[in-house]
Design a protein around this motif. Structure first.
Motif, short mmCIF file in Angstrom:
data_model
loop_
_atom_site.label_atom_id
_atom_site.label_comp_id
_atom_site.label_asym_id
_atom_site.label_seq_id
_atom_site.Cartn_x
_atom_site.Cartn_y
_atom_site.Cartn_z
N ILE A 165 0.99 -0.99 -0.17
CA ILE A 165 0.04 0.08 0.00
C ILE A 165 1.11 1.27 0.05
CG2 ILE A 165 -1.71 1.06 1.07
CD1 ILE A 165 -2.60 -1.31 2.58
N ASN A 166 1.04 1.80 -1.15
CA ASN A 166 1.85 3.04 -1.45
C ASN A 166 1.06 4.27 -1.58
OD1 ASN A 166 3.89 4.73 -1.76
ND2 ASN A 166 4.18 4.12 -3.85
N GLN A 167 0.44 4.67 -0.41
CA GLN A 167 -0.20 5.81 -0.28
C GLN A 167 -0.23 7.03 0.65
OE1 GLN A 167 -4.11 2.97 -1.81
NE2 GLN A 167 -4.29 3.99 0.30
N THR A 168 1.19 7.15 0.79
CA THR A 168 1.56 8.15 1.98
C THR A 168 2.64 9.00 1.33
OG1 THR A 168 1.22 6.55 3.87
CG2 THR A 168 2.41 8.46 4.25
N LEU A 169 2.59 10.38 1.69
CA LEU A 169 3.66 11.32 0.99
C LEU A 169 4.35 11.85 2.31
CD1 LEU A 169 1.80 12.99 -1.97
CD2 LEU A 169 3.87 11.42 -2.02
N SER A 170 5.60 11.91 2.17
CA SER A 170 6.42 12.72 3.23
C SER A 170 6.86 13.90 2.61
CB SER A 170 7.72 11.94 3.53
OG SER A 170 8.53 12.63 4.46
N ILE A 171 6.58 15.01 3.36
CA ILE A 171 6.91 16.60 2.67
C ILE A 171 7.97 17.24 3.69
CG2 ILE A 171 5.89 18.44 2.39
CD1 ILE A 171 3.60 15.88 2.56
N THR A 172 8.99 17.38 2.96
CA THR A 172 10.28 17.94 3.67
C THR A 172 10.38 19.37 3.15
OG1 THR A 172 11.16 15.87 3.91
CG2 THR A 172 12.60 17.68 4.31
N ILE A 173 10.67 20.41 4.14
CA ILE A 173 10.63 21.77 3.52
C ILE A 173 11.82 22.31 4.59
CG2 ILE A 173 9.36 24.10 3.52
CD1 ILE A 173 6.84 22.41 3.20
N ASN A 174 12.74 22.77 4.11
CA ASN A 174 13.82 23.55 4.87
C ASN A 174 14.08 24.93 4.46
OD1 ASN A 174 14.82 21.07 6.03
ND2 ASN A 174 15.84 20.60 4.12
N GLY A 175 14.77 25.61 5.25
CA GLY A 175 15.32 26.81 5.20
C GLY A 175 14.20 27.94 5.39
N ASP A 176 13.86 29.10 4.83
CA ASP A 176 12.96 30.05 4.99
C ASP A 176 11.71 29.56 4.65
OD1 ASP A 176 15.23 31.79 5.51
OD2 ASP A 176 15.14 32.81 3.46
N LYS A 177 11.53 28.79 3.90
CA LYS A 177 10.20 28.13 3.56
C LYS A 177 9.72 27.39 4.71
CE LYS A 177 9.51 27.84 -1.24
NZ LYS A 177 8.52 29.08 -1.46
N ALA A 178 10.49 26.63 5.33
CA ALA A 178 10.11 26.01 6.56
C ALA A 178 9.67 26.89 7.72
CB ALA A 178 11.32 25.33 7.23
N ALA A 179 10.32 27.93 7.87
CA ALA A 179 9.93 28.91 8.67
C ALA A 179 8.60 29.38 8.64
CB ALA A 179 10.80 30.25 9.07
#
Length: 397
Positions: free
Chosen positions: A266-280
């Motif tokens: 079951i491949n129905q999950t997304l991991s979202i990684t946001i770094n830097g100013d966008k993370a703020a």
């Protein structure tokens, strides 16, 4: 152990990582641990990655000979040729004429991937690290065990010696023995001290030293940054991005998506990684509003399917997700280190140098093997630092 700020558990049948979720190199330190423990892993193949241009996501073969895609792809492949440069990645890309149309694609694969953004990440030190090529470069994820559990198991022998919930705020290494003072005023004595706090803590004065650290140390430290880092995991009732898709790079709003369920039923999950100013920016929004912004971004890419197919709690009808915001962790204050423009690998070497046979520095920011910002880099620095301590004991200054 992180307590996830959610009221409902996700149901994925594979590990969901809110820390490191992949490792680089099947022949790396962690890769060898995988092999020693006979762990089931999956390789994220580059051919399965998707890239966003004009708000459309396609694989490398799908973009074919698109000139902007090809130019950006070649730039990524040739980052290592920029040793000695004092430019940011963004400046280097502009210097060779990379079209702004591909800036998101570049930022996802380089700036965000290395803990920041192309506007701040220095390309010279990054190139030095890539040229070292310490591993075969395969990107692996675990399929049956969380990475945190593997690390705890591997180093279980030292756990009884670890004192938790005792943050050290000052180190007086002018005395013999060294005196460490905790936040609650408790003091400890030691002959040797290994410092592994993040560079963000060192730069904000969260840990003080007596005497103060040298100008060489603080000068090199000023060339290493550590920005915000935000991750969210979202479950869906349908995989609408492609069952074989791995990373999705290039959105101007969300630099990196990763389909963490590749290799599972079951491949129905997304991991979202946001770094830097966008993370703020996402940090300021908080969980629910950040989720809405991410779903809106996915909706624009995939015709409204994110909002349509997001899994919801059967009682509250709220979307199911978990997230971690490391910029709000008091003793982390960000994600992982990255070189600023003008930095070199020698700056990492400088902040990792022993001081007077008493102070020793480890952690991913001090790695000089080309794996800074990674679990492998942290482990490599630990091996180097442990040997330095042994040498100092055997040959006292």
């Amino acid at each position: 152990i992180v307590k996830y700020p959610v009221i409902t558990q996700l149901s994925s049948d594979f590990p969901l990582e809110l820390g490191a979720q992949t490792i680089t190199g099947s022949d790396s330190i962690m890769g060898k641990i995988f092999q020693a423990y006979s762990l089931t892993s999956v390789e994220f193949l580059s051919a399965n990655n998707a890239f966003i241009l004009d708000n459309v996501a396609k694989t490398s073969s799908g973009w074919g000979s698109d000139s902007d895609f090809v130019a950006a792809k070649n730039f990524v492949a040739n980052v290592r040729n920029n040793t000695g440069s004092s430019l940011t990645v963004q400046q280097a890309a502009q210097a060779v004429g990379i079209n702004a149309r591909a800036s998101g694609m570049l930022n996802g694969q380089i700036g965000n991937y290395y803990g920041s953004s192309n506007e701040k990440l220095g390309i010279g030190a990054l190139a030095e690290g890539q040229k070292l090529q310490p591993t075969n470069g395969k990107v692996l994820g675990l399929r049956s065990n969380p990475l945190q559990d593997i690390l705890i198991s591997r180093f279980s022998g030292v756990q009884p010696l670890v004192k938790l919930s005792t943050p050290i705020t000052s180190i007086n290494y002018s005395s013999d023995p060294i005196v460490l003072t905790a936040k609650d005023g408790t003091t400890f004595q030691a002959n040797k001290v290994i410092v592994t706090v993040p560079v963000s803590i060192l730069k904000t004065g969260g840990l003080s030293f007596n005497p103060g650290l040298s100008g060489d140390f603080t000068g090199s430290l000023s060339k290493i940054g550590m920005g915000g880092s935000f991750r969210m995991l979202i479950e869906f009732k349908k995989n609408f991005w492609g069952s074989d898709t791995g990373f999705i790079w290039g959105s101007s709003n969300v630099p990196e998506y990763l389909s963490v369920g590749i290799g599972s039923d079951i491949n129905q999950t997304l991991s979202i990684t946001i770094n830097g100013d966008k993370a703020a920016s996402y940090s300021a929004l908080g969980g629910d509003l950040a989720l809405n912004a991410i779903l809106a971004d996915l909706d624009s890419l995939y015709g409204g399917q994110a909002t349509q197919f997001v899994r919801r709690d059967t009682t509250t009808l709220q979307p199911l997700y978990i997230f971690e915001d490391w910029s709000k962790r008091e003793y982390i204050l960000g994600g992982y280190s990255y070189p600023l423009a003008g930095a070199t690998n020698n700056d990492r070497k400088t902040i990792g140098q022993p001081v007077g046979g008493k102070l020793f520095f480890a952690g991913e920011a001090t790695d000089i093997t080309g794996q800074a910002g990674m679990v492998n880099g942290a482990l490599a620095s630990a091996e180097r630092c442990a040997q330095e301590v042994v040498t100092a004991i055997q040959k006292p200054s």
